[in-house]
Design a protein around this motif. Structure first.
Motif, short mmCIF file in Angstrom:
data_model
loop_
_atom_site.label_atom_id
_atom_site.label_comp_id
_atom_site.label_asym_id
_atom_site.label_seq_id
_atom_site.Cartn_x
_atom_site.Cartn_y
_atom_site.Cartn_z
N GLU A 168 17.68 15.38 21.80
CA GLU A 168 18.12 14.44 20.77
C GLU A 168 18.69 15.13 19.54
OE1 GLU A 168 14.50 11.43 21.54
OE2 GLU A 168 15.02 11.69 19.43
N VAL A 169 17.93 16.11 19.05
CA VAL A 169 18.23 16.72 17.74
C VAL A 169 19.26 17.84 17.83
CG1 VAL A 169 17.12 18.05 15.87
CG2 VAL A 169 15.93 16.11 16.85
N GLU A 170 19.36 18.48 19.00
CA GLU A 170 20.21 19.65 19.20
C GLU A 170 19.97 20.72 18.13
OE1 GLU A 170 24.20 18.19 19.61
OE2 GLU A 170 23.80 17.46 21.64
N PRO A 171 18.73 21.22 18.05
CA PRO A 171 18.40 22.20 17.01
C PRO A 171 19.01 23.57 17.29
CG PRO A 171 16.58 22.02 18.52
CD PRO A 171 17.60 21.02 18.99
N ASP A 172 19.11 24.38 16.24
CA ASP A 172 19.49 25.78 16.41
C ASP A 172 18.26 26.59 16.80
OD1 ASP A 172 22.31 25.65 15.34
OD2 ASP A 172 21.18 24.79 13.66
N ILE A 173 17.10 26.16 16.25
CA ILE A 173 15.86 26.89 16.50
C ILE A 173 14.75 25.92 16.93
CG2 ILE A 173 14.02 28.30 15.43
CD1 ILE A 173 16.13 29.36 13.46
N VAL A 174 14.04 26.30 18.00
CA VAL A 174 12.81 25.58 18.35
C VAL A 174 11.65 26.48 17.90
CG1 VAL A 174 11.36 24.75 20.25
CG2 VAL A 174 13.83 24.34 20.31
N ALA A 175 10.82 25.94 17.00
CA ALA A 175 9.76 26.75 16.39
C ALA A 175 8.40 26.20 16.79
CB ALA A 175 9.91 26.72 14.87
N MET A 176 7.54 27.09 17.34
CA MET A 176 6.22 26.64 17.80
C MET A 176 5.12 27.39 17.08
SD MET A 176 6.61 26.47 21.91
CE MET A 176 7.87 27.67 22.24
N SER A 177 4.09 26.63 16.70
CA SER A 177 2.92 27.22 16.05
C SER A 177 1.70 27.00 16.94
CB SER A 177 2.73 26.53 14.69
OG SER A 177 1.55 26.97 14.06
N ALA A 178 0.82 28.01 17.00
CA ALA A 178 -0.47 27.87 17.71
C ALA A 178 -1.54 28.62 16.93
CB ALA A 178 -0.38 28.43 19.13
N LEU A 179 -2.68 28.00 16.76
CA LEU A 179 -3.79 28.63 16.03
C LEU A 179 -4.97 28.97 16.94
CD1 LEU A 179 -4.43 29.20 12.88
CD2 LEU A 179 -2.27 28.16 13.45
N LEU A 180 -4.91 28.48 18.17
CA LEU A 180 -6.02 28.73 19.10
C LEU A 180 -5.53 29.63 20.23
CD1 LEU A 180 -7.34 25.05 19.43
CD2 LEU A 180 -8.36 26.88 18.07
N SER A 181 -6.35 30.61 20.60
CA SER A 181 -5.92 31.46 21.71
C SER A 181 -5.78 30.63 22.98
CB SER A 181 -6.88 32.64 21.91
OG SER A 181 -8.19 32.28 21.60
N THR A 182 -6.56 29.54 23.07
CA THR A 182 -6.51 28.69 24.27
C THR A 182 -5.22 27.85 24.34
OG1 THR A 182 -7.80 27.09 23.03
CG2 THR A 182 -8.99 28.45 24.62
N THR A 183 -4.52 27.67 23.24
CA THR A 183 -3.30 26.84 23.28
C THR A 183 -2.02 27.68 23.33
OG1 THR A 183 -3.28 26.61 20.87
CG2 THR A 183 -4.35 24.86 22.13
N MET A 184 -2.17 29.00 23.13
CA MET A 184 -0.98 29.86 23.19
C MET A 184 -0.18 29.72 24.49
SD MET A 184 -2.47 33.24 21.32
CE MET A 184 -1.31 34.40 22.00
N PRO A 185 -0.87 29.57 25.67
CA PRO A 185 -0.09 29.45 26.92
C PRO A 185 0.87 28.27 26.94
CG PRO A 185 -2.40 29.93 27.39
CD PRO A 185 -2.32 29.65 25.91
N SER A 186 0.69 27.34 26.02
CA SER A 186 1.64 26.22 25.96
C SER A 186 3.02 26.69 25.47
CB SER A 186 1.08 25.14 25.04
OG SER A 186 1.75 23.95 25.27
#
Ligand code: B1M
Length: 212
Positions: free
Chosen positions: A137-155
């Protein structure tokens, strides 16, 4: 470096009124906004995390401190704006699936917005499918992901894979960050960039898009 003892104590107690007053006092006394964020707010949240790890406080207290810190950030937000704010590019940002931590992600969003990027913030617990759907939808230049749990990093690699499958990986740059995330991990999962903090997220985003 300024002394943020009273500010730190009020964040630890979850006393928003005092924390906001102390943040304003620090500004009025001429403290640098970066100093307040790094040594007043983030250092205190690290202390909160340590107390949680040691079993001295529990989730409700951690949550109250988080809410208090967010109130303090509202006081500082107007200072993030850079002079020239013509759009530098579009950033789609979110905290990955299973992860509810959003303070760092919000700080990154605010600083990027202040630096002239157009931000679409997907919030927390964002699945790879939602990243893909919104990227279309947005056609971004950058997709930015944040994770604070080691268990969610694999996402993070799962989201990169989903972008791949949808045929949009080549059209976007992927940036990742969050306390347990490292440069090495970014290489492993073939992200384009890693930033350790909100300030460097801005400079890395500019680097990715070839702007100064
Ligand atoms: Co949680 N928590 N938490 N927590 N929490 C941590 C992360 C933890 C380290 C605490 C500890 O044990 N010492 C630990 C994670 C351990 C691990 O996996 N490595 C933890 C845990 C275990 C949990 C729960 C599982 C606890 C439980 O329920 N038993 C649970 C999980 C819930 C879930 O997400 N599913 C949980 C819940 C919570 C609250 C909801 C209570 C609350 C979050 C509220 C909110 O965010 N709205 C909370 C909090 C507040 C923390 C700590 C204390 C503080 C996090 C924070 O906001 N820091 C945290 C301990 C700590 O970090 N020392 C902890 C300030 C913030 C500015 O820093 O987010 O690191 P940070 O962002 C930085 C950089 O990382 C970077 O820029 C920012 C600085 O400029 N950055 C990026 C972040 N994202 C980026 C993206 C980028 C680039 C840079 O590019 C895209």
């Amino acid at each position: 470096m300024s002394d943020f003892k009273a500010l730190a104590e009020s964040i630890i107690k979850g006393d928003s009124n005092t924390a906001v007053t102390e943040t304003q006092k620090a500004l009025d006394a001429g403290s640098d906004v970066r100093d307040i964020i790094d040594n007043g707010l983030i250092a205190t949240m690290d202390e909160v995390g340590d107390r949680f790890s040691k079993g001295l406080i529990f989730v409700p207290q951690m949550l109250r401190s988080a809410k208090t810190m967010q109130e303090c950030m509202k006081v500082l937000e107007p200072f993030f704006k850079e002079g020239d704010v013509t759009s530098k590019g579009k950033v789609l940002i979110g905290t990955v699936k299973g992860d509810l931590h959003d303070i760092g992600k919000n700080l990154v969003s605010m600083m990027m917005e202040g630096a002239g990027f157009t931000i679409t913030d997907l919030g927390v617990d964002v699945s790879p499918d939602i990243f893909v759907q919104k990227a279309k939808e947005v056609e971004p230049d950058i997709v930015a992901m944040s994770a604070l749990l080691s268990t969610t990093m694999p996402s993070m690699p799962k989201t990169i894979e989903a972008l791949n499958k949808a045929g949009i990986r080549a059209k976007v740059k992927v940036m990742i960050g969050g306390a347990p995330v490292t440069e090495k991990y970014a290489h492993e999962i073939k992200a384009d960039s890693y930033a350790s903090d909100a300030g460097s997220a801005v400079s890395k985003a500019k680097e990715l898009l070839g702007i100064s």
